[in-house]
Write an enzyme that holds these catalytic residues in place. Structure first.
Site, PDB file in Angstrom:
ATOM      1  N   GLY A  84      -0.699   0.503  -4.925  1.00 44.70           N
ATOM      2  CA  GLY A  84      -1.977  -0.113  -4.643  1.00 44.70           C
ATOM      3  C   GLY A  84      -3.052   0.399  -5.571  1.00 44.70           C
ATOM      4  N   CYS A 110       0.837  -1.188   0.000  1.00 44.86           N
ATOM      5  CA  CYS A 110       0.000   0.000   0.000  1.00 44.86           C
ATOM      6  C   CYS A 110       0.878   1.247   0.000  1.00 44.86           C
ATOM      7  CB  CYS A 110      -0.905   0.045   1.235  1.00 44.86           C
ATOM      8  SG  CYS A 110      -2.046  -1.336   1.361  1.00 44.86           S
ATOM      9  N   CYS A 144      13.208  -2.991   3.641  1.00 45.37           N
ATOM     10  CA  CYS A 144      12.957  -3.971   2.579  1.00 45.37           C
ATOM     11  C   CYS A 144      13.838  -3.699   1.368  1.00 45.37           C
ATOM     12  CB  CYS A 144      11.480  -3.900   2.175  1.00 45.37           C
ATOM     13  SG  CYS A 144      11.057  -4.911   0.741  1.00 45.37           S
ATOM     14  N   SER A 165       9.292  -2.213 -15.513  1.00 44.82           N
ATOM     15  CA  SER A 165      10.147  -2.351 -14.334  1.00 44.82           C
ATOM     16  C   SER A 165      11.568  -2.788 -14.664  1.00 44.82           C
ATOM     17  CB  SER A 165       9.528  -3.348 -13.347  1.00 44.82           C
ATOM     18  OG  SER A 165       9.336  -4.610 -13.954  1.00 44.82           O
ATOM     19  N   CYS A 171       6.791 -13.537   1.603  1.00 53.79           N
ATOM     20  CA  CYS A 171       6.926 -12.349   2.444  1.00 53.79           C
ATOM     21  C   CYS A 171       5.738 -12.282   3.400  1.00 53.79           C
ATOM     22  CB  CYS A 171       6.969 -11.084   1.591  1.00 53.79           C
ATOM     23  SG  CYS A 171       7.019  -9.555   2.560  1.00 53.79           S
ATOM     24  N   ASP A 207      14.553  -8.620 -16.552  1.00 55.37           N
ATOM     25  CA  ASP A 207      13.364  -8.406 -15.735  1.00 55.37           C
ATOM     26  C   ASP A 207      13.791  -8.291 -14.279  1.00 55.37           C
ATOM     27  OD1 ASP A 207      10.737  -7.976 -15.160  1.00 55.37           O
ATOM     28  OD2 ASP A 207      10.008  -9.936 -15.800  1.00 55.37           O
ATOM     29  N   ASP A 208      12.873  -7.793 -13.441  1.00 53.05           N
ATOM     30  CA  ASP A 208      13.232  -7.557 -12.045  1.00 53.05           C
ATOM     31  C   ASP A 208      13.178  -8.808 -11.194  1.00 53.05           C
ATOM     32  OD1 ASP A 208      10.381  -7.597 -10.634  1.00 53.05           O
ATOM     33  OD2 ASP A 208      10.189  -6.466 -12.485  1.00 53.05           O
ATOM     34  N   CYS A 260      12.734 -12.761   1.402  1.00 53.54           N
ATOM     35  CA  CYS A 260      12.156 -13.418   0.228  1.00 53.54           C
ATOM     36  C   CYS A 260      13.220 -14.145  -0.583  1.00 53.54           C
ATOM     37  CB  CYS A 260      11.409 -12.412  -0.639  1.00 53.54           C
ATOM     38  SG  CYS A 260      12.381 -10.982  -1.156  1.00 53.54           S
ATOM     39  N   ASN A 312       0.791   0.946   6.071  1.00 48.97           N
ATOM     40  CA  ASN A 312       1.539   0.251   5.032  1.00 48.97           C
ATOM     41  C   ASN A 312       2.379  -0.820   5.716  1.00 48.97           C
ATOM     42  OD1 ASN A 312       4.458   1.123   3.049  1.00 48.97           O
ATOM     43  ND2 ASN A 312       3.030  -0.546   2.739  1.00 48.97           N
ATOM     44  N   GLY A 313       2.104  -2.087   5.440  1.00 42.96           N
ATOM     45  CA  GLY A 313       2.866  -3.165   6.054  1.00 42.96           C
ATOM     46  C   GLY A 313       1.977  -4.338   6.404  1.00 42.96           C
ATOM     47  N   CYS A 371      16.061  -6.202   4.912  1.00 42.88           N
ATOM     48  CA  CYS A 371      15.222  -7.396   4.953  1.00 42.88           C
ATOM     49  C   CYS A 371      15.262  -8.018   3.564  1.00 42.88           C
ATOM     50  CB  CYS A 371      13.794  -7.046   5.337  1.00 42.88           C
ATOM     51  SG  CYS A 371      12.713  -8.501   5.320  1.00 42.88           S
ATOM     52  N   TYR A 428      12.083  -3.250  -7.176  1.00 45.52           N
ATOM     53  CA  TYR A 428      10.844  -3.166  -7.936  1.00 45.52           C
ATOM     54  C   TYR A 428       9.793  -2.225  -7.368  1.00 45.52           C
ATOM     55  CZ  TYR A 428       6.349  -4.729  -9.888  1.00 45.52           C
ATOM     56  OH  TYR A 428       5.119  -4.769 -10.471  1.00 45.52           O
TER      57      TYR A 428
END
Length: 486
Positions: free
Chosen positions: A42, A16, A251, A298, A397, A360-361, A456, A117-118, A453, A257
């Protein structure tokens, strides 16, 4: 229905975006502009809450900011010199207006609006405990847990009750809160999710990214620090740090991205970092080829970096249409197949007979990469080599990003050779985790305490995951009880 951006269906979706303004006449109009700049974070719903010194005013709607907040009657109804807003992409659970933020409640101290957001990773346990104590929830959002914790806290002042609530939650959060006493902006102690502060004359602005400051003409002041609460009362600003200090872990995927490339994150240009990632990828995974082609949009900055480092020409071998709606009716399989090309199409004359490096990302499920490679083959590419500007995504994640369960992540099931076969590429390579850190200006990823972090990629989560440990992978029942909405 089929999303006409089929490639985006295989992306990790950012949770978000939040935006707040304190001390500006017509604050809601500025918030609407800020949310436009954060729309990429979002696209499911948006909301704005304002305060005029006596009363809170709320408008929330499904869909984009445009069409909902570009109407004069809506903005005129959001009175006041203080306002906050939210753009939403839910990561699990139902899609409904009751979950659209900012969430609002009447507490003993007055109105309380919150934009988040989170993801609160122990929200299910807290929710169960609160319901046993008599709490009545109006949404399936984890954000509402914070409201109930504030409401039931035994501390005397609102700020102490808010701090008491935050000390009971785990996970990732950047928050903007509006109360009759003023505006509060804060980040979790690890700073997993971003939040910045800006200033426009006497107006204080908070936003998920600096691009949202730019669009309203505010100057970037600084990041809200991990574990910090910034309180704005009238023209006065105060900072509180109620948590024990820990090493920050923002993050890392914001650089890969999530953030817009024209944002500044932790004093780094996101665009420059992505170019550096591409350059490092070219060093780690060179290949003889004729063209470097980004997967739009991206993959563009990393592809530029790869091309500059390798000396292989950069070309727009895939053209994206920006004028197609999000969905359309699918009457049959043939039309569904044709719909894949509504937003992306191969630049056939450029690709034919060429050895192509696609940048690509990330690779999530792998369906995106499979379609892109097939598109290049059908356009006549002699060879198709895939290069990915992040390490393999092997873990889910739990901090507010929509990630498939681990069993659906291609890199969790296959090694690089198996993934290469799956997408039908001539070769496939990912940047290493140390290479990603190097592109960010770090010598390498320190095993004892990494600076970001990166769970992922590595599976090393920086917080406890109470709900995940107690409940296991999400199920339909889990989704109904608990919605991570970022």
């Amino acid at each position: 229905m089929l999303t006409t951006n089929p490639f985006d269906d295989d992306k990790l979706r950012e949770e978000c975006g939040i935006f707040g303004v304190s001390g500006m006449d017509g604050a809601a109009a500025a918030v609407a502009l800020g949310l436009h700049a954060l729309q990429h974070r979002g696209q499911e719903a948006a909301g704005i809450t304002s305060f005029d010194g006596r009363q809170f005013h709320i408008h929330r709607a499904m869909g984009h900011v445009a069409g909902n907040f570009d109407r004069d009657d809506v903005i005129r109804g959001l009175h006041g010199d203080t306002a906050c807003g939210h753009v939403r992409y839910s990561t699990t659970g139902e899609t409904s207006l009751r979950n659209v933020q900012p969430l609002y409640a009447e507490l003993a101290s007055g109105g309380f609006a919150i934009a988040h957001n989170g993801n609160i990773s122990n929200a299910m346990r807290l929710r169960r405990d609160l319901i046993r104590r008599g709490a009545i929830f109006q949404s399936t959002s984890d954000t509402e847990v914070i409201i109930h914790l504030v409401a039931t806290s035994q501390f005397r002042t609102l700020i102490d009750r808010f701090i008491d609530a935050l000390k009971q939650v785990e996970g990732a959060y950047s928050l903007i809160v509006m109360t009759p006493e003023g505006m509060i902006a804060c980040r979790d102690p690890l700073g997993i999710r971003p939040l910045v502060m800006g200033k426009l004359d006497d107006t204080i602005v908070f936003a998920s990214e600096t691009v949202a400051l730019d669009v309203v003409g505010a100057d970037y002041v600084r990041d809200v620090e991990p574990g910090e609460l910034v309180i704005v009362k009238g023209g006065e600003i105060s900072s509180h740090k109620p948590f024990a200090p820990v090493g920050a872990r923002p993050c890392i995927f914001e650089y890969v991205y999530f953030s817009r490339p024209d944002s500044i994150s932790d004093n780094r240009s996101v665009y420059s970092v992505r170019k550096a990632i591409g350059a490092q990828l070219a060093i780690e995974a060179p290949v003889e080829a004729d063209l470097v082609v980004p997967v739009p949009d991206s993959g563009v900055p990393a592809a530029i970096g790869y091309a500059q480092q390798s000396g292989i020409p950069f070309e727009l071998g895939i053209i994206r249409s920006h004028y197609v709606g999000r969905t359309f009716i699918q009457p049959g399989d043939q039309i569904r197949h044709l719909g894949v090309k509504l937003k992306h199409n191969a630049n056939r004359e450029l690709i034919k007979g060429k050895r192509v490096v696609l940048i690509d990302d990330s690779i999530v499920r792998g369906t995106t990469s499979l379609k892109i490679v097939q598109m290049m083959r059908e356009a006549g590419a002699a060879e198709v080599h895939m290069r990915i500007a992040s390490p393999p995504t092997r873990h889910s994640c739990f901090y507010g990003v929509d990630t498939p369960e681990r069993a659906k992540l291609l890199a969790a099931k296959l090694d690089v050779g198996g993934m290469t076969d799956f997408i039908h590429a001539d070769s496939l390579a990912f940047i290493s985790i140390d290479g990603l850190y190097k592109a960010l200006g770090e010598a390498h990823r320190a095993d004892i305490h990494p600076k970001y972090c990166d769970a992922c990629f590595t599976g090393e989560y920086p917080t406890t995951l109470t709900d995940q440990d107690e409940n296991g992978p999400p199920t339909d029942q889990f989704a109904l009880l608990h919605e991570r909405v970022g």
